[in-house]
Design an enzyme around this catalytic site. Structure first.
Site, PDB file in Angstrom:
ATOM      1  N   CYS A  73       0.864  -1.188   0.000  1.00  0.00           N
ATOM      2  CA  CYS A  73       0.000   0.000   0.000  1.00  0.00           C
ATOM      3  C   CYS A  73       0.898   1.234   0.000  1.00  0.00           C
ATOM      4  O   CYS A  73       1.709   1.415   0.928  1.00  0.00           O
ATOM      5  CB  CYS A  73      -0.865  -0.027   1.254  1.00  0.00           C
ATOM      6  N   CYS A 183      -0.884   3.695  -6.606  1.00  0.00           N
ATOM      7  CA  CYS A 183      -1.766   3.059  -5.618  1.00  0.00           C
ATOM      8  C   CYS A 183      -1.931   1.623  -6.089  1.00  0.00           C
ATOM      9  O   CYS A 183      -2.164   1.386  -7.288  1.00  0.00           O
ATOM     10  CB  CYS A 183      -3.118   3.770  -5.593  1.00  0.00           C
TER      11      CYS A 183
HETATM   12  N1  DGL Z   1      -3.813   0.371  -2.092  1.00  0.00           N
HETATM   13  C1  DGL Z   1      -3.673   1.576  -1.310  1.00  0.00           C
HETATM   14  C2  DGL Z   1      -2.475   2.387  -1.842  1.00  0.00           C
HETATM   15  O1  DGL Z   1      -1.630   1.843  -2.532  1.00  0.00           O
HETATM   16  C3  DGL Z   1      -5.024   2.215  -1.291  1.00  0.00           C
HETATM   17  C4  DGL Z   1      -5.191   3.411  -0.488  1.00  0.00           C
HETATM   18  C5  DGL Z   1      -6.511   3.597   0.179  1.00  0.00           C
HETATM   19  O2  DGL Z   1      -6.957   2.734   0.933  1.00  0.00           O
HETATM   20  O3  DGL Z   1      -7.025   4.699  -0.001  1.00  0.00           O
HETATM   21  O4  DGL Z   1      -2.312   3.557  -1.561  1.00  0.00           O
END
Ligand code: DGL
Length: 257
Positions: A73, A183
């Protein structure tokens, strides 16, 4: 040799884009994946909130005896990795938007970063940008809504196209040649993105590089699983696990076919 699992976490299904690369590259490593989807999205939360949630995620993975953590993430990495490394005594690997390859390889000198507000406003991201993209025009796109599109499984729908058009149509009027998928949810929208951009831009996804980094750290720390380890993969969610299972099955099917 160490046959305990590697732990991976994200706010939801997005980290599966990293999991699939790790799973393919490291066929002997057991994996525990944790989706903190009861608290998704992380992107508009404060640093203190994201740090506390990330600490909980690491504690959960430690309770499953993980030997290493991959923060799949960008938001949690940008906001919390320094605190996690200070507070937990095991190797922790993070993911940040792939701004370096995009800036280095850009021919037009204009690139775009699609990421959450939390990532784009973080000190870590801005230091990386300063370091590698000082000479490049970087267009920042806060695309928090796309996380929800993926979490609801809305890829290849008019909703996905409409949301993406709001972000991408203005970009396509600029001279960009790279879009950084900052993301881990966004690689699941690549087909939808391509419908708008065609093949005119390069989409940067650092997931494969994170898998390589994981392999390197396992070797460096001498904690690789033995070649005859009976690999196990487990998935957990703090909220509803249905979508996670659906995604995971779809990816697994693609890997096999
Ligand atoms: N997969 C997360 C990232 O890479 C998502 C972020 C979220 O939950 O807003 O930032």
């Amino acid at each position: 040799m160490n046959n305990y699992p590697a732990g991976i976490f994200d706010s939801g299904v997005g980290g599966l884009s990293v999991w699939q690369e790790i799973d393919q590259l490291l066929p002997c490593e057991s994996i525990v994946y944790y989706a903190d989807n009861a608290n998704c999205p992380y992107g508009e939360k404060t640093q203190a909130e994201v740090t506390a949630l990330s600490e909980n995620a690491v504690r959960f993975l430690l309770s499953k005896k993980c030997k290493l953590i991959v923060i799949a993430c960008n938001t949690a990495t940008s906001m919390a990795i320094d605190t996690l490394r200070a507070n937990f005594d095991l190797p922790i690997i993070g993911i940040v938007p792939a701004i370096k390859p995009a800036a280095t390889n850009s021919k037009t000198g204009v690139i775009a970063i699609l990421a959450t507000t939390g990532t784009l406003q973080s000190r870590k991201f801005n230091e990386t940008r300063e370091k590698y993209a000082g000479q490049t025009e970087v267009i920042l796109v806060e695309a928090n809504d796309l996380v929800g599109i993926v979490e609801q499984g809305l890829q290849n729908t008019p909703q996905a196209e409409a949301a993406l058009r709001r972000h991408l149509d203005p970009l396509m009027k600029r001279n960009i040649d790279h879009i950084v998928l900052g993301c881990t949810h966004f690689p699941f929208l690549i087909d939808d993105i391509r419908k708008i951009t065609g093949n005119s831009v390069i989409l940067e996804n650092p997931a494969a590089a994170i898998a390589k980094r994981t392999e390197y750290i396992l070797q460096k720390e001498k904690i690789c699983a033995s070649p005859n380890n009976k690999k196990q993969v487990e998935f957990y969610a703090s909220g509803n696990i249905d979508l996670l299972q659906k995604f995971q099955l779809r990816i697994a099917k693609k890997l096999i076919n």
